[in-house]
Design a protein around this motif. Structure first.
Motif, PDB file in Angstrom:
ATOM      1  N   MET A 221     -19.929  31.534  18.387  1.00  8.70           N
ATOM      2  CA  MET A 221     -20.797  31.106  19.486  1.00  8.70           C
ATOM      3  C   MET A 221     -21.987  32.042  19.643  1.00  8.70           C
ATOM      4  N   ILE A 222     -21.762  33.342  19.505  1.00  9.78           N
ATOM      5  CA  ILE A 222     -22.882  34.291  19.559  1.00  9.78           C
ATOM      6  C   ILE A 222     -23.880  33.952  18.465  1.00  9.78           C
ATOM      7  N   ASN A 223     -23.372  33.693  17.272  1.00 11.27           N
ATOM      8  CA  ASN A 223     -24.231  33.362  16.145  1.00 11.27           C
ATOM      9  C   ASN A 223     -25.066  32.113  16.425  1.00 11.27           C
ATOM     10  N   GLU A 224     -24.427  31.062  16.919  1.00 12.97           N
ATOM     11  CA  GLU A 224     -25.163  29.823  17.179  1.00 12.97           C
ATOM     12  C   GLU A 224     -26.209  30.025  18.274  1.00 12.97           C
ATOM     13  N   ARG A 225     -25.870  30.803  19.289  1.00 15.83           N
ATOM     14  CA  ARG A 225     -26.858  31.070  20.349  1.00 15.83           C
ATOM     15  C   ARG A 225     -28.048  31.856  19.802  1.00 15.83           C
ATOM     16  N   LEU A 226     -27.773  32.816  18.929  1.00 13.03           N
ATOM     17  CA  LEU A 226     -28.848  33.572  18.287  1.00 13.03           C
ATOM     18  C   LEU A 226     -29.730  32.629  17.469  1.00 13.03           C
ATOM     19  N   GLU A 227     -29.107  31.776  16.707  1.00 12.55           N
ATOM     20  CA  GLU A 227     -29.842  30.825  15.882  1.00 12.55           C
ATOM     21  C   GLU A 227     -30.707  29.902  16.750  1.00 12.55           C
ATOM     22  N   ILE A 228     -30.150  29.387  17.824  1.00  8.81           N
ATOM     23  CA  ILE A 228     -30.893  28.509  18.732  1.00  8.81           C
ATOM     24  C   ILE A 228     -32.088  29.242  19.323  1.00  8.81           C
ATOM     25  N   THR A 229     -31.908  30.482  19.717  1.00  9.55           N
ATOM     26  CA  THR A 229     -33.007  31.269  20.292  1.00  9.55           C
ATOM     27  C   THR A 229     -34.120  31.474  19.271  1.00  9.55           C
ATOM     28  N   LEU A 230     -33.758  31.828  18.043  1.00  7.19           N
ATOM     29  CA  LEU A 230     -34.777  31.988  16.989  1.00  7.19           C
ATOM     30  C   LEU A 230     -35.518  30.670  16.758  1.00  7.19           C
ATOM     31  N   LEU A 231     -34.783  29.581  16.718  1.00  2.00           N
ATOM     32  CA  LEU A 231     -35.407  28.277  16.481  1.00  2.00           C
ATOM     33  C   LEU A 231     -36.312  27.872  17.640  1.00  2.00           C
ATOM     34  N   ASP A 232     -35.899  28.137  18.867  1.00  3.29           N
ATOM     35  CA  ASP A 232     -36.760  27.836  20.018  1.00  3.29           C
ATOM     36  C   ASP A 232     -38.078  28.608  19.929  1.00  3.29           C
ATOM     37  N   ARG A 233     -37.995  29.872  19.558  1.00  4.27           N
ATOM     38  CA  ARG A 233     -39.202  30.694  19.420  1.00  4.27           C
ATOM     39  C   ARG A 233     -40.091  30.147  18.312  1.00  4.27           C
ATOM     40  N   LEU A 234     -39.489  29.769  17.187  1.00  4.04           N
ATOM     41  CA  LEU A 234     -40.272  29.241  16.062  1.00  4.04           C
ATOM     42  C   LEU A 234     -40.904  27.888  16.382  1.00  4.04           C
ATOM     43  N   ILE A 235     -40.200  27.041  17.109  1.00 11.89           N
ATOM     44  CA  ILE A 235     -40.769  25.750  17.518  1.00 11.89           C
ATOM     45  C   ILE A 235     -41.984  25.990  18.413  1.00 11.89           C
ATOM     46  N   LEU A 236     -41.837  26.890  19.367  1.00 10.90           N
ATOM     47  CA  LEU A 236     -42.947  27.223  20.263  1.00 10.90           C
ATOM     48  C   LEU A 236     -44.147  27.742  19.472  1.00 10.90           C
ATOM     49  N   LEU A 237     -43.900  28.694  18.570  1.00  9.92           N
ATOM     50  CA  LEU A 237     -44.992  29.255  17.772  1.00  9.92           C
ATOM     51  C   LEU A 237     -45.610  28.213  16.848  1.00  9.92           C
ATOM     52  N   ALA A 238     -44.795  27.367  16.240  1.00  9.72           N
ATOM     53  CA  ALA A 238     -45.328  26.329  15.347  1.00  9.72           C
ATOM     54  C   ALA A 238     -46.265  25.392  16.106  1.00  9.72           C
ATOM     55  N   ARG A 239     -45.888  25.058  17.327  1.00 12.27           N
ATOM     56  CA  ARG A 239     -46.757  24.185  18.142  1.00 12.27           C
ATOM     57  C   ARG A 239     -48.031  24.915  18.554  1.00 12.27           C
ATOM     58  N   GLU A 240     -47.888  26.180  18.954  1.00 17.80           N
ATOM     59  CA  GLU A 240     -49.061  26.981  19.334  1.00 17.80           C
ATOM     60  C   GLU A 240     -50.035  27.135  18.167  1.00 17.80           C
ATOM     61  N   LEU A 241     -49.493  27.255  16.962  1.00 14.49           N
ATOM     62  CA  LEU A 241     -50.320  27.425  15.764  1.00 14.49           C
ATOM     63  C   LEU A 241     -50.802  26.094  15.201  1.00 14.49           C
ATOM     64  N   ASP A 242     -50.388  25.009  15.825  1.00 18.53           N
ATOM     65  CA  ASP A 242     -50.763  23.671  15.387  1.00 18.53           C
ATOM     66  C   ASP A 242     -50.389  23.429  13.924  1.00 18.53           C
ATOM     67  N   LEU A 243     -49.176  23.858  13.584  1.00 26.78           N
ATOM     68  CA  LEU A 243     -48.665  23.635  12.234  1.00 26.78           C
ATOM     69  C   LEU A 243     -48.290  22.163  12.087  1.00 26.78           C
ATOM     70  N   PRO A 244     -48.136  21.687  10.861  1.00 28.76           N
ATOM     71  CA  PRO A 244     -47.785  20.268  10.671  1.00 28.76           C
ATOM     72  C   PRO A 244     -46.529  19.884  11.452  1.00 28.76           C
ATOM     73  N   GLU A 245     -46.519  18.667  11.960  1.00 28.76           N
ATOM     74  CA  GLU A 245     -45.389  18.178  12.740  1.00 28.76           C
ATOM     75  C   GLU A 245     -44.096  18.242  11.943  1.00 28.76           C
ATOM     76  N   GLU A 246     -44.174  18.132  10.637  1.00 29.03           N
ATOM     77  CA  GLU A 246     -42.979  18.220   9.796  1.00 29.03           C
ATOM     78  C   GLU A 246     -42.288  19.572   9.955  1.00 29.03           C
ATOM     79  N   VAL A 247     -43.059  20.635  10.179  1.00 29.85           N
ATOM     80  CA  VAL A 247     -42.477  21.968  10.406  1.00 29.85           C
ATOM     81  C   VAL A 247     -41.638  21.936  11.679  1.00 29.85           C
ATOM     82  N   VAL A 248     -42.204  21.406  12.745  1.00 35.60           N
ATOM     83  CA  VAL A 248     -41.485  21.314  14.023  1.00 35.60           C
ATOM     84  C   VAL A 248     -40.247  20.438  13.866  1.00 35.60           C
ATOM     85  N   GLN A 249     -40.365  19.335  13.143  1.00 31.12           N
ATOM     86  CA  GLN A 249     -39.226  18.442  12.947  1.00 31.12           C
ATOM     87  C   GLN A 249     -38.088  19.135  12.200  1.00 31.12           C
ATOM     88  N   GLN A 250     -38.432  19.922  11.179  1.00 32.14           N
ATOM     89  CA  GLN A 250     -37.400  20.637  10.417  1.00 32.14           C
ATOM     90  C   GLN A 250     -36.679  21.647  11.315  1.00 32.14           C
TER      91      GLN A 250
END
Length: 161
Positions: A106-135
């Motif tokens: 559970m700790i691992n999955e929460r860590l993974e979710i937190t990293l992914l949330d940060r990356l989704i936010l940054l990908a949107r801020e950087l206006d990266l292709p929508e496919e990046v956000v989808q992945q």
């Protein structure tokens, strides 16, 4: 690496996520072997296919942004691996082994979710292709589903104990 821009931060976090996913393959294998019950062992063994798919998605994200897949270690992930090693060496009681394995998962999955949330936010801020956000979103959904399965096991164990 000195972080000066959101893109620098994005690349650092992507490298950390890639490293974490590669480590998770071994982590889940170790937790599966260390678990006392077949149910917990199967839970971790069954997540291997998802983890491999998540690694492939991350590698495709590197390709989409024109970078080579590169791993970057993380003190948080290294600490989680050390915690797993300590658990495997010290916990003898079967019920406690399963509880500890699930807790580490559970700790691992929460860590993974937190990293992914940060990356989704940054990908949107950087206006990266929508496919990046989808992945990233697909990986996040799978991590959340794994966390939900683990939480369900804990809840069922508490209600039957």
């Amino acid at each position: 690496m000195t972080i000066r821009t959101q893109r620098d931060m994005f690349e650092r976090e992507l490298q950390k996520l890639y490293h974490a996913e590669v480590e998770i393959l071994d982590l889940h294998g170790d937790l599966s072997e260390a678990a006392a019950s077949e149910e917990i062992s199967d839970l971790f063994r069954g997540h291997k296919e998802d983890t491999v798919a998540q690694i492939h998605r991350i590698e495709s994200i590197f390709e989409l942004i024109g970078e080579e897949p590169t791993e970057r270690g993380s003190p948080i992930m290294e600490g989680l691996l050390a915690e797993k090693d300590e658990f495997v060496a010290e916990v003898a009681d079967d019920d406690l082994r399963d509880l500890d394995a699930i807790s580490i998962g559970m700790i691992n999955e929460r860590l993974e979710i937190t990293l992914l949330d940060r990356l989704i936010l940054l990908a949107r801020e950087l206006d990266l292709p929508e496919e990046v956000v989808q992945q990233f979103t697909e990986n996040r959904d799978e991590a959340q589903a794994a966390l939900d399965r683990m939480q369900t096991f804990v809840a069922e164990t508490r209600s039957s104990g």
